[in-house]
Design a protein around this motif. Sequence first.
Motif, mmCIF file in Angstrom:
data_model
loop_
_atom_site.group_PDB
_atom_site.id
_atom_site.type_symbol
_atom_site.label_atom_id
_atom_site.label_comp_id
_atom_site.label_asym_id
_atom_site.label_seq_id
_atom_site.Cartn_x
_atom_site.Cartn_y
_atom_site.Cartn_z
ATOM 1 N N GLU A 162 0.836 -1.213 0.000
ATOM 2 C CA GLU A 162 0.000 0.000 0.000
ATOM 3 C C GLU A 162 0.865 1.255 0.000
ATOM 4 O O GLU A 162 0.557 2.230 -0.702
ATOM 5 C CB GLU A 162 -0.924 0.004 1.215
ATOM 6 N N ASP A 163 1.940 1.255 0.776
ATOM 7 C CA ASP A 163 2.854 2.401 0.809
ATOM 8 C C ASP A 163 3.503 2.603 -0.556
ATOM 9 O O ASP A 163 3.672 3.740 -1.014
ATOM 10 C CB ASP A 163 3.927 2.205 1.877
ATOM 11 N N ALA A 164 3.877 1.502 -1.209
ATOM 12 C CA ALA A 164 4.473 1.594 -2.550
ATOM 13 C C ALA A 164 3.472 2.167 -3.541
ATOM 14 O O ALA A 164 3.812 3.051 -4.340
ATOM 15 C CB ALA A 164 4.941 0.213 -3.001
ATOM 16 N N ASP A 165 2.225 1.705 -3.490
ATOM 17 C CA ASP A 165 1.189 2.226 -4.385
ATOM 18 C C ASP A 165 0.957 3.721 -4.158
ATOM 19 O O ASP A 165 0.802 4.486 -5.110
ATOM 20 C CB ASP A 165 -0.129 1.476 -4.188
ATOM 21 N N ALA A 166 0.935 4.126 -2.907
ATOM 22 C CA ALA A 166 0.716 5.540 -2.587
ATOM 23 C C ALA A 166 1.849 6.398 -3.149
ATOM 24 O O ALA A 166 1.602 7.488 -3.686
ATOM 25 C CB ALA A 166 0.600 5.727 -1.073
ATOM 26 N N LYS A 167 3.070 5.925 -3.030
ATOM 27 C CA LYS A 167 4.205 6.679 -3.566
ATOM 28 C C LYS A 167 4.106 6.773 -5.087
ATOM 29 O O LYS A 167 4.302 7.843 -5.666
ATOM 30 C CB LYS A 167 5.524 6.042 -3.157
ATOM 31 N N ILE A 168 3.809 5.673 -5.736
ATOM 32 C CA ILE A 168 3.657 5.678 -7.194
ATOM 33 C C ILE A 168 2.549 6.634 -7.605
ATOM 34 O O ILE A 168 2.723 7.461 -8.502
ATOM 35 C CB ILE A 168 3.382 4.253 -7.714
ATOM 36 N N ASN A 169 1.404 6.544 -6.956
ATOM 37 C CA ASN A 169 0.273 7.398 -7.312
ATOM 38 C C ASN A 169 0.573 8.875 -7.091
ATOM 39 O O ASN A 169 0.067 9.727 -7.806
ATOM 40 C CB ASN A 169 -0.975 6.986 -6.541
ATOM 41 N N SER A 170 1.404 9.185 -6.109
ATOM 42 C CA SER A 170 1.742 10.591 -5.868
ATOM 43 C C SER A 170 2.504 11.177 -7.048
ATOM 44 O O SER A 170 2.384 12.358 -7.342
ATOM 45 C CB SER A 170 2.552 10.742 -4.575
#
Length: 141
Positions: A41-49
């Motif tokens: 989830e943290d990786a997805d959030a960083k990518i989406n940012s």
Amino acid sequence: MTYASKQDLIDRFGAEELEQLTDRDGSAEAIVDSVLDRALEDADAKINSYLSGHYTLPLTDPPDVLERTASDLARFYLYQDGPTEAVQKAFDHAVAFLRDVAAGRAQLGDQDDPGETPSSGGGPRIVAGDKVFSSDTLADY
């Protein structure tokens, strides 16, 4: 929708490493899904940012490069006592790629940028302003 899955991380890094990184107190002797899910989830959030200013999220068909990027980011997030040099390097490369995407220096394959016409073929897209020289402006020359 996540960019990488538990199985993607197992395929890339091995179940043993993931068990060591997620079973923080050594009691489970298995991959702890809640810890792994949080890193994903943290990786997805960083990518989406990085993608949010250029792409409509969620992506309907994320390219493979995002699976690799998310895997490297999630692995980095699992290291509590500092990552190895290889893990740090992979994380830095993933972030550099995301910065390039955000700056327009890299693209995500066939993902269309909202509001722009995709180029035909796979070559570069050239955008030019109005003509400076024309037969009218050069008539006296």
